[in-house]
Design a protein around this motif. Structure first.
Motif, PDB file in Angstrom:
ATOM      1  N   GLY A 124       0.814  -1.205   0.000  1.00 21.26           N
ATOM      2  CA  GLY A 124       0.000   0.000   0.000  1.00 21.26           C
ATOM      3  C   GLY A 124       0.845   1.250   0.000  1.00 21.26           C
ATOM      4  N   LEU A 125       0.196   2.350  -0.335  1.00 20.38           N
ATOM      5  CA  LEU A 125       0.821   3.678  -0.300  1.00 20.38           C
ATOM      6  C   LEU A 125      -0.041   4.549   0.615  1.00 20.38           C
ATOM      7  CD1 LEU A 125       1.728   4.041  -4.084  1.00 20.38           C
ATOM      8  CD2 LEU A 125       3.340   3.694  -2.195  1.00 20.38           C
ATOM      9  N   PRO A 126       0.181   4.472   1.941  1.00 17.36           N
ATOM     10  CA  PRO A 126      -0.694   5.152   2.905  1.00 17.36           C
ATOM     11  C   PRO A 126      -0.257   6.567   3.260  1.00 17.36           C
ATOM     12  CG  PRO A 126       0.823   3.720   4.076  1.00 17.36           C
ATOM     13  CD  PRO A 126       1.157   3.592   2.603  1.00 17.36           C
ATOM     14  N   GLU A 127       0.619   7.166   2.459  1.00 22.79           N
ATOM     15  CA  GLU A 127       1.151   8.492   2.810  1.00 22.79           C
ATOM     16  C   GLU A 127       0.060   9.529   3.046  1.00 22.79           C
ATOM     17  OE1 GLU A 127       4.500   6.481   0.534  1.00 22.79           O
ATOM     18  OE2 GLU A 127       2.320   6.544   0.456  1.00 22.79           O
ATOM     19  N   ILE A 128      -1.074   9.376   2.355  1.00 21.29           N
ATOM     20  CA  ILE A 128      -2.148  10.360   2.481  1.00 21.29           C
ATOM     21  C   ILE A 128      -2.630  10.475   3.919  1.00 21.29           C
ATOM     22  CG2 ILE A 128      -4.117   8.812   2.036  1.00 21.29           C
ATOM     23  CD1 ILE A 128      -5.104  11.088   0.086  1.00 21.29           C
ATOM     24  N   ASN A 129      -2.487   9.392   4.699  1.00 21.39           N
ATOM     25  CA  ASN A 129      -2.899   9.416   6.100  1.00 21.39           C
ATOM     26  C   ASN A 129      -2.013  10.308   6.953  1.00 21.39           C
ATOM     27  OD1 ASN A 129      -5.017   7.559   5.654  1.00 21.39           O
ATOM     28  ND2 ASN A 129      -3.563   5.863   5.723  1.00 21.39           N
ATOM     29  N   LEU A 130      -0.871  10.684   6.414  1.00 18.83           N
ATOM     30  CA  LEU A 130       0.023  11.623   7.093  1.00 18.83           C
ATOM     31  C   LEU A 130       0.027  12.981   6.379  1.00 18.83           C
ATOM     32  CD1 LEU A 130       3.079   9.289   7.828  1.00 18.83           C
ATOM     33  CD2 LEU A 130       1.307  10.035   9.424  1.00 18.83           C
ATOM     34  N   GLY A 131      -0.943  13.207   5.512  1.00 20.07           N
ATOM     35  CA  GLY A 131      -1.008  14.471   4.789  1.00 20.07           C
ATOM     36  C   GLY A 131       0.061  14.590   3.724  1.00 20.07           C
ATOM     37  N   LEU A 132       0.573  13.458   3.267  1.00 19.88           N
ATOM     38  CA  LEU A 132       1.660  13.438   2.297  1.00 19.88           C
ATOM     39  C   LEU A 132       1.212  12.715   1.034  1.00 19.88           C
ATOM     40  CD1 LEU A 132       4.493  12.406   4.781  1.00 19.88           C
ATOM     41  CD2 LEU A 132       4.141  14.692   3.820  1.00 19.88           C
ATOM     42  N   LEU A 133       2.109  12.643   0.062  1.00 15.53           N
ATOM     43  CA  LEU A 133       1.906  11.814  -1.114  1.00 15.53           C
ATOM     44  C   LEU A 133       3.167  10.993  -1.286  1.00 15.53           C
ATOM     45  CD1 LEU A 133       2.674  13.769  -4.353  1.00 15.53           C
ATOM     46  CD2 LEU A 133       2.758  14.914  -2.155  1.00 15.53           C
ATOM     47  N   PRO A 134       3.103   9.877  -2.004  1.00 14.55           N
ATOM     48  CA  PRO A 134       4.337   9.133  -2.267  1.00 14.55           C
ATOM     49  C   PRO A 134       5.361  10.067  -2.911  1.00 14.55           C
ATOM     50  CG  PRO A 134       2.430   7.851  -2.912  1.00 14.55           C
ATOM     51  CD  PRO A 134       1.933   9.233  -2.595  1.00 14.55           C
TER      52      PRO A 134
END
Length: 703
Positions: A124-134
């Protein structure tokens, strides 16, 4: 080789093992060690392919989150540059993905030409949960691998993906038969690639990601998602980066992605979401509890009350595979409760979230009884009956007489004194509050209320159990309403008072939802039930306030039988779930204002924001000062997970820090001076807030 990476050459393969427990986070030291190992393998003519794996069975859970927002985040070798270097190695790289490849871990795997997982692998690419993007190629390489639609869904949701689905999409090329055989299978795969003279990187299935997309794809996607995104920045930046993948060559796309990542990393929203991430981990650190604290076994649970709340509580345990017995006074109530649980599961079945076998398995764990004697073997008993002290005390007297020694006795009270409930038993050390939020099978928050005599063993056991059933447990001391509902009272008080002074329910709710709160005060009360709110308030008027005239509006609606959505009339009118303004409520407010001698005037949105939010914040700071809450971060978790405060604002305490504690204090003092007798009665700054501002502090902590 560096201790963070193992390195061996075996039969023309370089085996590079990531060895930074517990999750192989890609901080600068591991990045440097990995780069060194890969350079060594690239330079060794005896090495014909490279296998990267996790030495402890887990591949990589992503970047080192502690580095974000600091110079270490891009200290050489930075992750984007490291992965570009890996893609330039002219030998096949095989990522052997055990357990997890998340965030930067999946981006590392995407930089390898080939990927193999095992049956329990999740990616997964869960960066959005930290307000980020890959930020290390994920937004550019994934669309070229699986297509734009699938890549966007994966990054916008942030949800991990199971191995079979990842194989189906092409994120994984193969699956080993088991986790134990993963490395051996990866080596076999690498030897096949060598034998077949496979290229270092195979051709991309979607080399031109834009090809075949409808001309209006991005415009339509953005319009569809806008209501969900609200003011969140990260989804928009993910969207922009994927657009770049469709418009730019890979190298330019990577440069665009990096610029967008740095914008996200520097944002207040990402700072807030990283605060929430660490707050969740801190919440489990409780004075007097450590890994050596003995835990009691929980093999069977009992729930008293099979209504909506009791049934929802029971589902949590059935979902986790723990048998539950539900106790009711009447057989028809018990039958209705079990039928409602089955109906709720059936909805999940219809939505594809549950199989028929899973539904039946969970229902098989649920049983009912009308006799307290049938609870004698329960390890944990949770009371979920009517919110009245005398009723709950009687239940606990019964439990005290029938439950086995060592059983944990928990009350689901939302506001009552847990010490008074524990006092009617001969075992107050075994009594605790477990305040589930409605709907209990959905809401993540669990307020764990430590009573005066609750033992460390009981507290530790319930915290562990909370995590087992998928909750975020937050410890509170005993007071009226604990953390969440005690803060709700002044927040809702100001909303009610503002309507008396001239605002409308829709205006107040609009200001709050404009901050991205899930609901405003009045729509929330209509959903929860004005009758429920009245009965709780009526049973606790002495604890709430010495002047409760501000809630007369709610009292009047209760007396008129306007209980909210359930009666289609409350602060609003309802047609199904569709909400409409009700001018009868405005007329009622005008009448009550006259009776209470409250002057009416136009109310600015800024005043609504200040009065509701500042009083919410003030009460939270007071709770921290009193020791009811252990940390400001705990308060934020309660309000994010129990009351819909937006996580990208960090919760009310973090929001106050970003807003400025000095401004919050000045606002409270302003309304204390300008709202006359009402202001003098209610707008008293928490002493801790005054001390923090006087000391020049910008963060909320005990002084």
């Amino acid at each position: 080789m560096n201790s963070l990476v193992t390195y061996q050459v075996q039969d023309s393969l370089a085996l590079i093992g990531l060895a930074r427990p517990p999750v192989n986070a890609l901080g600068q030291p591991l990045r440097a060690a990995l780069l060194q190992a890969c350079e060594q393998a690239d330079a060794d003519p005896s090495v014909r392919a490279i296998v990267i794996y996790g030495t402890n069975g887990l591949f990589c859970a992503g970047a080192d989150i502690t580095e974000f927002g600091s110079p270490a985040s891009f200290a050489a070798p930075d992750l984007p540059g490291l992965l570009v270097r890996l893609t330039a190695i002219d030998k096949p790289l095989v990522a052997a993905i055990g357990k997890l490849a998340l965030g930067g871990g999946l981006e590392l795997a995407l930089a390898c030409g080939y990927r193999i997982g095992e049956p329990k692998t999740r990616v997964g690419l869960p960066e959005i949960n930290l307000g980020l993007l890959p930020g290390a190629g994920g937004t550019q390489r994934l669309p070229r691998l699986v297509g734009v639609q699938a890549a966007l869904e994966m990054m916008i949701s942030g949800a991990p993906m199971a191995a079979n689905r990842a194989l189906e999409l092409g994120i994984l090329d193969r699956l080993a038969d088991s986790a134990e055989q993963l490395l051996q299978s990866a080596c076999g795969y690498a030897h096949e690639l060598i034998a077949n003279h496979a290229p270092a990187r195979p051709s991309e299935p979607f080399a031109d990601p834009a090809k075949g997309l409808p001309a209006d794809f991005f415009e339509r996607y953005c319009l569809e998602q806008e209501p969900r995104w609200k003011s969140r920045l990260a989804p928009r930046l993910v969207f922009s980066a994927v657009q770049a993948a469709c418009l730019l060559p890979l190298q330019q796309g990577l440069e665009r992605e990096l610029a967008l990542f740095k914008q996200a990393e520097a944002s207040r929203q990402s700072e807030a979401l990283r605060h929430v991430f660490f707050a969740e981990r801190e919440a489990g650190k409780i004075p007097g509890i450590d890994p050596s604290t003995a835990l009691r076994p929980i093999a069977k649970v009992a729930v008293i009350g099979a209504g909506t709340m009791g049934g929802g509580i029971a589902m949590n345990f059935a979902n986790a595979g723990i048998p539950v017995v539900l106790l009711e006074r009447q057989g028809d109530a018990l039958d209705r409760g079990l039928a409602h649980i089955r109906k709720t599961y059936a909805i999940s079945l219809k939505r594809g979230k549950l199989t028929e076998a899973q539904l039946e398995q969970r229902m098989s764990l649920l049983s009912g009884t009308l006799e307290y004697a049938d609870l004698a073997d329960a390890d944990l008993v949770i009371e979920a009956v009517f919110e009245q002290l005398s009723i709950k005390q009687e239940v606990f007297r019964q439990l005290d007489s029938v439950c086995k020694p060592g059983a944990i006795l928990a009350t689901n009270t939302s506001s009552l004194d847990v010490d008074q409930i524990a006092a009617v038993t001969a075992r107050p050390q075994d009594v605790i509050g477990l305040h589930f939020f409605s709907p209990a099978n959905v809401m993540r928050l669990l307020e764990v209320v430590k009573a005066r005599e609750t033992s460390a063993q009981v507290l530790a056991t319930t915290l562990k159990m909370g995590r087992t059933i998928g909750k975020i447990p937050v410890v509170s001391g005993v007071c009226f309403g604990f953390i969440g509902n005690r803060m709700l009272e002044p927040y809702a008080r100001e909303a009610h008072r503002l309507v008396l002074e001239g605002a409308t329910p829709a205006q107040v709710d609009g200001v709050l939802t404009g901050l991205d709160l899930n609901m405003g005060v009045f729509s929330m009360l209509d959903l929860a039930g004005i009758d429920v709110n009245f009965l709780v308030r009526d049973a606790n008027r002495a604890a709430i306030a010495h002047d409760d005239s501000y809630c007369r509006l709610g009292d009047e609606l209760y007396s008129l039988g306007r209980y909210g959505q359930k009666t289609a009339r409350g602060f609003y009118q309802y047609e199904g779930r569709e909400r409409h303004n009700d001018y009868e409520v405005v007329a009622l407010s005008e009448r009550l204002a006259g009776e209470l001698h409250v002057s009416r005037r136009p109310i600015e949105d800024a005043e609504i924001h200040a009065r509701c939010l500042f009083m919410l914040i003030n009460e939270g700071i007071q709770l921290l000062d009193e020791g009811i809450a252990l940390r400001a971060g705990d308060i934020d978790l309660v309000w994010i997970n129990g009351y819909g405060f937006p996580a990208h604002l960090g919760g009310p305490m973090f929001y106050a820090q970003q807003y400025g504690l000095d401004k919050v204090l000045a606002g409270i003092q302003h309304y204390r001076d300008t709202l006359g007798e009402y202001g003098r009665m209610w707008f008293t700054p928490a002493p801790l807030l005054e001390r923090l501002v006087a000391a020049g502090k910008t963060t909320i902590e005990r002084l």
